[in-house]
Design an enzyme around this catalytic site. Sequence first.
Site, PDB file in Angstrom:
ATOM      1  N   ASP A  25      -3.549 -46.730  65.886  1.00  0.00           N
ATOM      2  CA  ASP A  25      -2.149 -47.041  65.565  1.00  0.00           C
ATOM      3  C   ASP A  25      -1.113 -46.192  66.301  1.00  0.00           C
ATOM      4  O   ASP A  25      -0.287 -46.703  67.062  1.00  0.00           O
ATOM      5  CB  ASP A  25      -1.924 -46.955  64.042  1.00  0.00           C
ATOM      6  CG  ASP A  25      -2.553 -45.710  63.390  1.00  0.00           C
ATOM      7  OD1 ASP A  25      -3.100 -44.850  64.118  1.00  0.00           O
ATOM      8  OD2 ASP A  25      -2.479 -45.604  62.164  1.00  0.00           O
ATOM      9  N   ARG A  34       1.493 -32.934  60.619  1.00  0.00           N
ATOM     10  CA  ARG A  34       2.061 -32.542  59.326  1.00  0.00           C
ATOM     11  C   ARG A  34       2.663 -31.146  59.375  1.00  0.00           C
ATOM     12  O   ARG A  34       3.799 -30.940  58.960  1.00  0.00           O
ATOM     13  CB  ARG A  34       0.994 -32.594  58.223  1.00  0.00           C
ATOM     14  CG  ARG A  34       0.419 -33.987  58.055  1.00  0.00           C
ATOM     15  CD  ARG A  34      -0.437 -34.107  56.814  1.00  0.00           C
ATOM     16  NE  ARG A  34      -1.397 -35.189  56.958  1.00  0.00           N
ATOM     17  CZ  ARG A  34      -1.862 -35.930  55.952  1.00  0.00           C
ATOM     18  NH1 ARG A  34      -1.476 -35.707  54.725  1.00  0.00           N
ATOM     19  NH2 ARG A  34      -2.735 -36.892  56.171  1.00  0.00           N
ATOM     20  N   GLU A  79      -4.093 -34.008  62.318  1.00  0.00           N
ATOM     21  CA  GLU A  79      -3.390 -33.912  61.027  1.00  0.00           C
ATOM     22  C   GLU A  79      -2.587 -32.614  60.945  1.00  0.00           C
ATOM     23  O   GLU A  79      -1.474 -32.590  60.422  1.00  0.00           O
ATOM     24  CB  GLU A  79      -4.393 -33.950  59.859  1.00  0.00           C
ATOM     25  CG  GLU A  79      -5.215 -35.229  59.746  1.00  0.00           C
ATOM     26  CD  GLU A  79      -4.415 -36.428  59.224  1.00  0.00           C
ATOM     27  OE1 GLU A  79      -3.207 -36.289  58.949  1.00  0.00           O
ATOM     28  OE2 GLU A  79      -5.023 -37.515  59.109  1.00  0.00           O
ATOM     29  N   THR A 102       4.968 -39.228  63.720  1.00  0.00           N
ATOM     30  CA  THR A 102       4.218 -40.210  62.940  1.00  0.00           C
ATOM     31  C   THR A 102       4.060 -39.785  61.479  1.00  0.00           C
ATOM     32  O   THR A 102       3.606 -40.556  60.653  1.00  0.00           O
ATOM     33  CB  THR A 102       2.855 -40.506  63.600  1.00  0.00           C
ATOM     34  OG1 THR A 102       2.334 -41.711  63.047  1.00  0.00           O
ATOM     35  CG2 THR A 102       1.889 -39.349  63.383  1.00  0.00           C
TER      36      THR A 102
END
Length: 587
Positions: A306, A177, A173, A571
């Site tokens: 994913d 991000r 993450e 992503t």
Amino acid sequence: MRQRKNFKSGKDARELPRREEPPPEFDFDLFKYTKILGLPILLALGIAYYLNPAIFTDAIQAYMGYSDNEMSRIMPGQDKPDFLADAHKRDAIVVAFKHAWLAYERDAMGDDEYHPISHEGTNLTAAGGIGYTVVDSIDTMLLMGLHQEYSRAREWVANKMTFDRNATFNTFETTIRVLGGLLSAYHLSKEDQIYLEKAVELADRILPVFNTPSGLPFTNVNLALREGRIDPSWPEFVSSSEVATLQLEFRYLSVLTGNSIYWEKAEAVMQTMKRGLMPHGLASIFLNWQTGEFVLSAMRLGSRADSYYEYLLKQYLQTNNTEVVYREMYSDAMDAVHKHLIKKSINSNMVYTSELIPERHPNGEISWRLTPKQDHLVCFFGGSLMLGATTTGALVHPVSIPPRPEELSESGKRDWKTGVNLIKTCMDTHSTATGLAPEIAHFRIASDGIGLDPRFPSDWYIKGAHMKPDELPPYDSRYILRPETVESLFLAYRLTGHDKYRNWAWEIFQAIETHCRVDTGGYASIINVDEVPSRKEDKMETFMMSETLKYLYLIFADARVLPLDKYVLNTEAHPLPILDIPPNLLS
Ligand SMILES: *[C@@H]1O[C@H](CO)[C@@H](O)[C@H](O)[C@H]1NC(C)=O
Ligand SMILES: *[C@@H]1O[C@H](CO)[C@@H](O)[C@H](O)[C@H]1NC(C)=O
Ligand SMILES: *[C@@H]1O[C@H](CO)[C@@H](O)[C@H](O)[C@H]1NC(C)=O
């Protein structure tokens, strides 16, 4: 396509790529042309207007979209601007972004996360924030041309942000991000050095996570101590998607700095995974970080898997179609996905994806149970398949928009068709009371008991949603402002030019406005997509500003903003340029 050599020569150890020349300014001076060409051209224009009044409004919109938008001027242009902005809708998305950002800034500036109902911020850890929301939002402001908001956010990054936090952060993450956000901000801000400095600092703090026997990175990292940390819930495992969704970011950082360490660490992960893949070609959701082997666990396109599939394709695209190993892994994976996970619903033949769950029997045998469960997260996959079809599955480059069948290979045609159909299915999961899709949809199958029950007319349902009035709805029925459907609509629109994708995106946006907007500022998750008026939850995920509103904006913007042949989006929807890989970094 014009492409200049990307690397300056010079003594500076940090060789930075140059940006491309900006496209020429829009230069249409009616007077100049009328003087030269006179009456005939005025007549022709008059006739054209009589036949199709829209051509002028369209031309003006295109001009407006071009000139009032900072980024479309500094972004490289496409050869032919096929797609005009829908200025009215695009600007409505900008208004929504400001509604979200200004509330966050007013109530919680600098905090990692935002709670729009209580007007409060929180941090991921007690050690203090790391710019989770601010950095995630910066490139959206740059794209939207929000100069004032942008300059305040930049000031915060320059003066207040620090990664010296003695606490545990999720490696994946933080990378997608914060590191991804810094890298795209660096690129889109015309190489404002502050972002690169911060990106290097953050990546250097993360790097020790790769120091494992297998090279697979630890799930967590202590940013102050620069140490990898296991995930206490799965001490022996790491997720496939988490370890395989760092590569775009680390590779770009190596190209920017000339320091190959980032790329080497990230690429070693892919080598380990390639070695460990089973003959069926699917990645199970867990790997063992000591041995580097896949662990017996679910296989699916949803959570924990994913973006492994997403990044196989995007790594190939980011390296300007040079790293053939990713193309091969992607092709094998798409064959396997079609063979094992793509299914059709029982009544209306809707294409959906299921999961394979391993079951251990008392006698020690293992069997695989097919579970017709599709996470909202999987909705990225429709657009991704279409993008893959027009690149890895293309026989000519570039393909037409939309591609003609003869331009695609057999697998390209297959992927295109599945992608188009999967987007249709994802749109069908929006036919709820709110028009928003649930977190998880189950598809009816004959063997599940209710599969053929006429009381459930739809091909899919929300499990456990038939609750009593005072019960809390199940987890599955939430909508948490997720971007995956609009992400696919963005790709589908750019790859086809079909207005239906814009229309669908507008419907979703209006549903968000109606059911998630908080009047005092910000947007909230809702706990049941089938309940009106909606019940809100006090949380605005950072991907609302970095992804959902960015993709919506891009759908209605001029296609010269972030052309797909020049960018891959990470992503978390942070755009990174397609690279001209310097030879010393080629493996
Ligand atoms: C989050 O961290 C920042 C930086 O340490 C701090 O200023 C802020 O007060 C924290 N926010 C909350 C809600 O604790
Ligand atoms: C980091 O935090 C741990 C536990 O909270 C503490 O024991 C340690 O002393 C801290 N280290 C530093 C360098 O602040
Ligand atoms: C990618 O490769 C193509 C064909 O070799 C070339 O024309 C193009 O300029 C390259 N793009 C980038 C961004 O390096």
